[in-house]
Write a protein that holds these residues in place. Structure first.
Motif, mmCIF file in Angstrom:
data_model
loop_
_atom_site.group_PDB
_atom_site.id
_atom_site.type_symbol
_atom_site.label_atom_id
_atom_site.label_comp_id
_atom_site.label_asym_id
_atom_site.label_seq_id
_atom_site.Cartn_x
_atom_site.Cartn_y
_atom_site.Cartn_z
ATOM 1 N N GLU A 171 0.820 -1.211 0.000
ATOM 2 C CA GLU A 171 0.000 0.000 0.000
ATOM 3 C C GLU A 171 0.853 1.261 0.000
ATOM 4 O O GLU A 171 2.045 1.222 0.278
ATOM 5 N N ARG A 172 0.187 2.362 -0.307
ATOM 6 C CA ARG A 172 0.858 3.657 -0.318
ATOM 7 C C ARG A 172 0.066 4.665 0.489
ATOM 8 O O ARG A 172 -1.171 4.647 0.479
ATOM 9 N N ALA A 173 0.792 5.570 1.121
ATOM 10 C CA ALA A 173 0.138 6.704 1.768
ATOM 11 C C ALA A 173 -0.213 7.694 0.659
ATOM 12 O O ALA A 173 0.229 7.537 -0.484
ATOM 13 N N SER A 174 -0.968 8.703 1.001
ATOM 14 C CA SER A 174 -1.366 9.698 -0.007
ATOM 15 C C SER A 174 -0.131 10.355 -0.620
ATOM 16 O O SER A 174 -0.137 10.797 -1.760
ATOM 17 N N SER A 175 0.921 10.399 0.168
ATOM 18 C CA SER A 175 2.180 10.989 -0.293
ATOM 19 C C SER A 175 2.883 10.141 -1.342
ATOM 20 O O SER A 175 3.824 10.582 -1.979
ATOM 21 N N GLY A 176 2.432 8.898 -1.495
ATOM 22 C CA GLY A 176 3.110 7.989 -2.406
ATOM 23 C C GLY A 176 4.095 7.097 -1.672
ATOM 24 O O GLY A 176 4.644 6.149 -2.241
ATOM 25 N N HIS A 177 4.317 7.380 -0.411
ATOM 26 C CA HIS A 177 5.235 6.570 0.399
ATOM 27 C C HIS A 177 4.607 5.218 0.731
ATOM 28 O O HIS A 177 3.404 5.117 0.925
ATOM 29 N N ARG A 189 3.449 1.922 2.702
ATOM 30 C CA ARG A 189 2.974 1.554 4.041
ATOM 31 C C ARG A 189 2.826 0.040 4.059
ATOM 32 O O ARG A 189 1.928 -0.513 3.411
#
Lengths: 126, 126
Positions: free
Chosen positions: B35-41, B43
């Motif tokens: 998965e990704r955070a909204s930032s694209g990082h 998770r």
DNA sequence: CAACAACCTGGAGCGCACTCCAGGTCAAGT
DNA sequence: ACTTGACCTGGAGTGCGCTCCAGGTTGTTG
């Protein structure tokens, strides 16, 4: 009365190590003082064969080329390096024992994962 | 209610696998649907962490990247690949058992060689 | 003596599993 | 607004342990 002198092909056959790799080991100092026929062709001794078998065993259990070279360098120097060589083997022994434990743990983990496949349940993880 | 989402740094810390290697595994298809955070990082989930631990265990016992990728590909396909995935684990199990035997043999050989160092004799070989 | 296999040397190439880097984005603190 | 640090991407580089190759010599067999 030098019992058997092995040709490169015979040596490869005997040890399961390719001719190229035997030459490589020699270049890298893992196999020293290999004799030559008048033709310049290598003639491996029985002791060479035994050492290559040991060498392979140590390699297969994770001893690096560098460590093996160091061991050979020490052996070349002679008697007063016996303690260090003994220590190298003892250290490696500890490592091999750790590898066995690591693999026993792996077996347990694999069995655990396999249990989910043999189960009635279709659980995917953990 | 997704329990804990791990940042890359936390994931590295948790699994002992570097961030670079985690990204590498993902690129190679050994770690999917991260998965990704909204930032694209990234998770990572708890399940990701557990899988990476299994993955490392299999890698450490000699399963190749290609084999692991195949296993993951099958898991992506779904239920009807369960038999093949089970077989892969069973095959690997056999391999790990062989590794244990190989290492037990190595221990005997090392001990044999060590006996020459502890001996009174100064015999060098065999 | 011709053909062929086995060997020689020095050096280049390969596969694997990472590991590192440049150049950019994002979020939080001061 | 600015700095700092964690993260992003695509791609290049690394280390290890072989493995292969070109071009040449030697030794055996018919």
């Amino acid at each position: 009365m030098t019992t058997t002198a092995l040709t490169p092909a015979q040596m490869a056959d005997r040890t399961g190590v390719t001719i190229d790799t035997l030459r490589y080991y020699e270049r890298e100092g893992l196999l020293t003082n290999v004799e030559r026929a008048s033709s310049g062709h290598r003639r491996y001794s029985e002791d060479d064969a035994i050492w290559v078998e040991v060498l392979r065993c140590l390699r297969d259990t994770g001893m690096t080329m560098a460590q093996l070279r160091h061991y050979c360098d020490l052996a070349e120097i002679g008697e007063d390096t016996k303690d260090e060589r003994q220590q190298i083997l003892m250290d490696h022994r500890v490592l091999v024992e750790a590898q066995i434990e690591e693999r026993k743990t792996a077996l347990r983990l694999i069995d655990h994962k396999l249990s989910f496949y043999s189960d009635f349940s279709g659980a995917e993880l953990s």
